[in-house]
Write an enzyme that holds these catalytic residues in place. Sequence first.
Site, PDB file in Angstrom:
ATOM      1  N   TRP A   2       0.840  -1.206   0.000  1.00 29.17           N
ATOM      2  CA  TRP A   2       0.000   0.000   0.000  1.00 29.17           C
ATOM      3  C   TRP A   2       0.862   1.238   0.000  1.00 29.17           C
ATOM      4  O   TRP A   2       2.059   1.183   0.277  1.00 29.17           O
ATOM      5  CB  TRP A   2      -1.045  -0.007   1.134  1.00 29.17           C
ATOM      6  CG  TRP A   2      -0.540  -0.089   2.563  1.00 29.17           C
ATOM      7  CD1 TRP A   2       0.684  -0.509   2.993  1.00 29.17           C
ATOM      8  CD2 TRP A   2      -1.263   0.251   3.738  1.00 29.17           C
ATOM      9  NE1 TRP A   2       0.758  -0.462   4.347  1.00 29.17           N
ATOM     10  CE2 TRP A   2      -0.418   0.001   4.844  1.00 29.17           C
ATOM     11  CE3 TRP A   2      -2.551   0.732   3.971  1.00 29.17           C
ATOM     12  CZ2 TRP A   2      -0.810   0.227   6.160  1.00 29.17           C
ATOM     13  CZ3 TRP A   2      -2.942   0.955   5.287  1.00 29.17           C
ATOM     14  CH2 TRP A   2      -2.077   0.696   6.364  1.00 29.17           C
ATOM     15  N   ASN A   3       0.203   2.362  -0.352  1.00 26.56           N
ATOM     16  CA  ASN A   3       0.901   3.635  -0.508  1.00 26.56           C
ATOM     17  C   ASN A   3       0.130   4.738   0.200  1.00 26.56           C
ATOM     18  O   ASN A   3      -1.083   4.639   0.375  1.00 26.56           O
ATOM     19  CB  ASN A   3       0.971   4.031  -1.983  1.00 26.56           C
ATOM     20  CG  ASN A   3       1.663   2.998  -2.840  1.00 26.56           C
ATOM     21  OD1 ASN A   3       2.857   2.761  -2.693  1.00 26.56           O
ATOM     22  ND2 ASN A   3       0.919   2.357  -3.725  1.00 26.56           N
ATOM     23  N   HIS A  26      -6.926  19.695  -7.489  1.00 25.77           N
ATOM     24  CA  HIS A  26      -7.168  20.018  -8.891  1.00 25.77           C
ATOM     25  C   HIS A  26      -6.106  19.390  -9.793  1.00 25.77           C
ATOM     26  O   HIS A  26      -5.635  19.999 -10.742  1.00 25.77           O
ATOM     27  CB  HIS A  26      -7.254  21.540  -9.065  1.00 25.77           C
ATOM     28  CG  HIS A  26      -8.386  22.133  -8.290  1.00 25.77           C
ATOM     29  ND1 HIS A  26      -9.583  22.524  -8.855  1.00 25.77           N
ATOM     30  CD2 HIS A  26      -8.530  22.334  -6.955  1.00 25.77           C
ATOM     31  CE1 HIS A  26     -10.397  22.961  -7.914  1.00 25.77           C
ATOM     32  NE2 HIS A  26      -9.780  22.859  -6.749  1.00 25.77           N
ATOM     33  N   HIS A  78     -10.536  16.081 -12.678  1.00 29.02           N
ATOM     34  CA  HIS A  78     -11.054  16.500 -11.367  1.00 29.02           C
ATOM     35  C   HIS A  78     -12.284  17.368 -11.514  1.00 29.02           C
ATOM     36  O   HIS A  78     -12.583  17.865 -12.606  1.00 29.02           O
ATOM     37  CB  HIS A  78      -9.968  17.237 -10.581  1.00 29.02           C
ATOM     38  CG  HIS A  78      -9.642  18.585 -11.121  1.00 29.02           C
ATOM     39  ND1 HIS A  78      -8.671  18.800 -12.072  1.00 29.02           N
ATOM     40  CD2 HIS A  78     -10.159  19.808 -10.848  1.00 29.02           C
ATOM     41  CE1 HIS A  78      -8.599  20.086 -12.355  1.00 29.02           C
ATOM     42  NE2 HIS A  78      -9.501  20.728 -11.639  1.00 29.02           N
ATOM     43  N   ASP A 131     -14.307  20.776 -10.145  1.00 30.29           N
ATOM     44  CA  ASP A 131     -14.265  22.072  -9.454  1.00 30.29           C
ATOM     45  C   ASP A 131     -15.595  22.274  -8.730  1.00 30.29           C
ATOM     46  O   ASP A 131     -16.651  22.263  -9.371  1.00 30.29           O
ATOM     47  CB  ASP A 131     -14.135  23.227 -10.454  1.00 30.29           C
ATOM     48  CG  ASP A 131     -12.792  23.295 -11.162  1.00 30.29           C
ATOM     49  OD1 ASP A 131     -11.837  22.631 -10.727  1.00 30.29           O
ATOM     50  OD2 ASP A 131     -12.721  24.046 -12.160  1.00 30.29           O
ATOM     51  N   HIS A 178     -14.579  26.780  -5.064  1.00 31.78           N
ATOM     52  CA  HIS A 178     -13.232  26.924  -5.641  1.00 31.78           C
ATOM     53  C   HIS A 178     -12.952  28.387  -6.011  1.00 31.78           C
ATOM     54  O   HIS A 178     -11.813  28.825  -5.993  1.00 31.78           O
ATOM     55  CB  HIS A 178     -13.127  26.032  -6.871  1.00 31.78           C
ATOM     56  CG  HIS A 178     -11.825  26.116  -7.608  1.00 31.78           C
ATOM     57  ND1 HIS A 178     -10.602  26.193  -6.986  1.00 31.78           N
ATOM     58  CD2 HIS A 178     -11.561  26.130  -8.948  1.00 31.78           C
ATOM     59  CE1 HIS A 178      -9.648  26.246  -7.897  1.00 31.78           C
ATOM     60  NE2 HIS A 178     -10.197  26.225  -9.088  1.00 31.78           N
ATOM     61  N   HIS A 225     -14.552  30.053 -14.718  1.00 31.28           N
ATOM     62  CA  HIS A 225     -14.568  29.770 -13.285  1.00 31.28           C
ATOM     63  C   HIS A 225     -15.484  30.755 -12.552  1.00 31.28           C
ATOM     64  O   HIS A 225     -16.293  30.354 -11.708  1.00 31.28           O
ATOM     65  CB  HIS A 225     -13.151  29.860 -12.698  1.00 31.28           C
ATOM     66  CG  HIS A 225     -12.292  28.668 -12.979  1.00 31.28           C
ATOM     67  ND1 HIS A 225     -11.597  28.507 -14.148  1.00 31.28           N
ATOM     68  CD2 HIS A 225     -12.031  27.575 -12.226  1.00 31.28           C
ATOM     69  CE1 HIS A 225     -10.931  27.361 -14.103  1.00 31.28           C
ATOM     70  NE2 HIS A 225     -11.177  26.766 -12.943  1.00 31.28           N
TER      71      HIS A 225
HETATM   72 MN    MN Z   1      -9.864  22.875 -11.093  1.00 29.06          MN
END
Ligand code: MN
Length: 258
Positions: free
Chosen positions: A61-62, A69, A73, A75, A79, A207
């Site tokens: 595992w990690n 972002h 992904h 937003d 954001h 945005h």
């Molecule tokens: Mn973004």
Amino acid sequence: MPVLPELAAALAGGRIEVVDLTAPLSSGTPVIALPEQFAQTARFELTELSRYDDRGPAWYWNDIRTGEHTGTHLDAPNHWVTGRDGEDVASIAPARLVGPAAVLDLSAEAAADPDFLLEVDHVRAWEAEHGPLPEGGWLLYRTGWDARSDSQERFVNADESGPHTPGVSPACARWLAEEAPVVGLGVETVGTDAGAAGGFDPPFPCHAALMGSGRYGLTQLRNLALLPPTGAVLVAAPLPIVGGSGSPARVLALVERG
Ligand code: MN
């Protein structure tokens, strides 16, 4: 009449295909590069905890490190400053994350001009052919940019005047926020705004408009070329990061194959 058994049968029989719109997450996944006076987001990183060894004899595992972002992904409204009192990524109602997809293909235009901007007229022309944008659905904006997503340099496409990637005009961004019935906009580029959008009026209009109207953005999608203009159903699955402004997401599309 229940419909889910039919859906399950169509999935099992291959009549409905599940298309992955997600870019693989690795340390090589491109990230946005902001002007140097601003804070920069992290690349995705794995730190190994154990791999069937003294640190954990039967397990691998990690830990992960990532920006909210980074890679494909979502937003969330909070954001952007225009949506600062809006939803965080954990507060988004799950029903808003599943909906019909309208796919607009402007890849020829973006190939001819990397600074190409989507205008309301492009959406109107699409609607004249395919019908109105879907209520509660997603506008998926194909530019062909996913072909560059294995290379930070080609994906961000910067020269001495800054990044050059396709986006949305200020007027179209405003129209999406004020008049379009969709819950969000999905793009193939590193952000929903054009590479040059820091210099627009207002800066980063997509945005500002999307987040300010409680809508969502999905970025770094791929395989939009495998979707029909209408009829696909999009499933976006960001992590419910409490207070988060976004999250890497697995994004899938259900597509009926005739
Ligand atoms: Mn973004």
